[in-house]
Motif scaffolding. Structure first.
Motif, short mmCIF file in Angstrom:
data_model
loop_
_atom_site.label_atom_id
_atom_site.label_comp_id
_atom_site.label_asym_id
_atom_site.label_seq_id
_atom_site.Cartn_x
_atom_site.Cartn_y
_atom_site.Cartn_z
N UNK A 160 41.53 26.79 50.88
CA UNK A 160 41.38 26.87 50.28
C UNK A 160 41.19 27.56 48.84
N UNK A 161 40.49 28.19 50.01
CA UNK A 161 39.64 29.87 48.79
C UNK A 161 38.64 29.09 47.94
N UNK A 162 37.49 28.21 48.46
CA UNK A 162 36.74 27.88 47.82
C UNK A 162 35.31 27.89 48.70
N UNK A 163 34.03 27.27 48.45
CA UNK A 163 33.11 27.00 48.94
C UNK A 163 32.76 25.62 49.04
N UNK A 164 32.18 25.11 50.16
CA UNK A 164 31.98 23.32 49.87
C UNK A 164 30.14 23.09 50.33
N UNK A 165 29.79 22.17 50.41
CA UNK A 165 28.34 22.12 51.23
C UNK A 165 28.96 21.75 52.20
N UNK A 177 40.17 43.71 45.05
CA UNK A 177 39.38 42.89 45.39
C UNK A 177 39.71 41.98 44.65
N UNK A 178 39.39 40.74 44.92
CA UNK A 178 39.93 39.52 43.87
C UNK A 178 38.85 38.14 43.60
N UNK A 179 38.77 37.70 42.29
CA UNK A 179 36.79 36.85 42.27
C UNK A 179 37.61 35.43 43.40
N UNK A 180 36.54 35.18 43.09
CA UNK A 180 37.08 33.87 44.09
C UNK A 180 36.11 32.85 43.71
N UNK A 181 36.15 31.75 43.33
CA UNK A 181 35.10 30.14 43.39
C UNK A 181 33.65 30.75 43.07
N UNK A 231 28.18 35.03 43.35
CA UNK A 231 29.37 35.31 43.13
C UNK A 231 29.34 35.85 44.43
N UNK A 232 30.95 35.12 43.98
CA UNK A 232 32.04 35.81 45.85
C UNK A 232 33.26 36.36 44.89
N UNK A 233 33.56 37.83 46.30
CA UNK A 233 35.49 37.76 46.00
C UNK A 233 35.82 38.41 46.80
N UNK A 234 37.16 38.62 47.34
CA UNK A 234 38.49 38.83 48.80
C UNK A 234 38.76 40.56 48.55
N UNK A 235 38.20 41.19 49.44
CA UNK A 235 39.46 42.16 49.63
C UNK A 235 40.57 42.05 50.41
N UNK A 236 41.62 42.50 49.42
CA UNK A 236 43.38 42.44 50.00
C UNK A 236 43.34 44.27 50.84
N UNK A 242 39.02 40.20 53.16
CA UNK A 242 37.34 40.78 53.41
C UNK A 242 36.64 39.60 52.63
N UNK A 243 36.09 38.86 53.51
CA UNK A 243 35.16 37.88 52.07
C UNK A 243 33.28 38.86 51.71
N UNK A 244 33.66 39.23 50.22
CA UNK A 244 32.00 39.62 50.00
C UNK A 244 32.06 39.08 49.16
N UNK A 245 30.26 38.16 50.18
CA UNK A 245 29.39 37.25 49.21
C UNK A 245 27.79 37.43 48.78
#
Length: 152
Positions: free
Chosen positions: A124-129, A78-82, A67-72, A52-55
């Motif tokens: 890639x676990x990242x945000x892109x434009x 939860x793990x932090x994301x870029x 900030x954003x994090x990913x729930x496994x 689950x992406x929490x953004x």
């Protein structure tokens, strides 16, 4: 008693499973780890992997979060994301057919609606434009539309 399908909802540090069960009275609440960052007015989007992406959301009462994090569910943490490209709250996050998540609109810290759109790439676990909207909006809803032939 077997669970064939499990979907989750995250609410205040609890994992709420629901799905095809042999009895509706078998629903349960499973405690999870806490979010890395307290937030509200954020989005929570289930990915194809079951994560689950929490953004976004409010970082505090006055600032929109980047900030954003990913729930496994497997690790129950939860793990932090870029960070997202733009701080925002009250935005939409729509799971696309390719498995990425389109994040659009919302309010910036200034209180102005956000026109920038970004996409979360789960590989890639990242945000892109992903461009800009013609008109800024916030507090709206978004739904993935499919063609009559079920293609995206």
């Amino acid at each position: 008693m077997s669970i064939r399908t499990v979907r989750v909802a995250l609410f205040a540090g609890l994992l709420l499973p629901w799905g095809a069960r042999s009895s509706p009275t078998e629903a349960s609440v499973i405690p999870t780890a806490s979010l890395s960052v307290e937030r509200m007015a954020h989005t929570a989007t289930m990915l194809a992997s079951g994560e689950v992406l929490v953004a976004g959301g409010f970082a505090d009462v006055q600032r929109a979060a980047r900030s954003a994090e990913l729930y496994s569910p497997a690790l129950r943490r939860f793990a932090p994301l870029p960070r997202m490209l733009v701080p925002r709250h009250s935005h939409t996050a729509t799971l696309l057919a390719d498995g990425s998540v389109l994040i659009a609109g919302g309010y910036a810290t200034s209180g102005d609606p956000v026109v920038e759109v970004e996409r979360f790439d789960p590989v890639r676990r990242r945000f892109e434009p992903a461009g800009r909207m013609l008109d800024a909006r916030a507090g709206d809803t978004a739904q993935l539309l499919r063609r009559p032939d079920n293609s995206s």
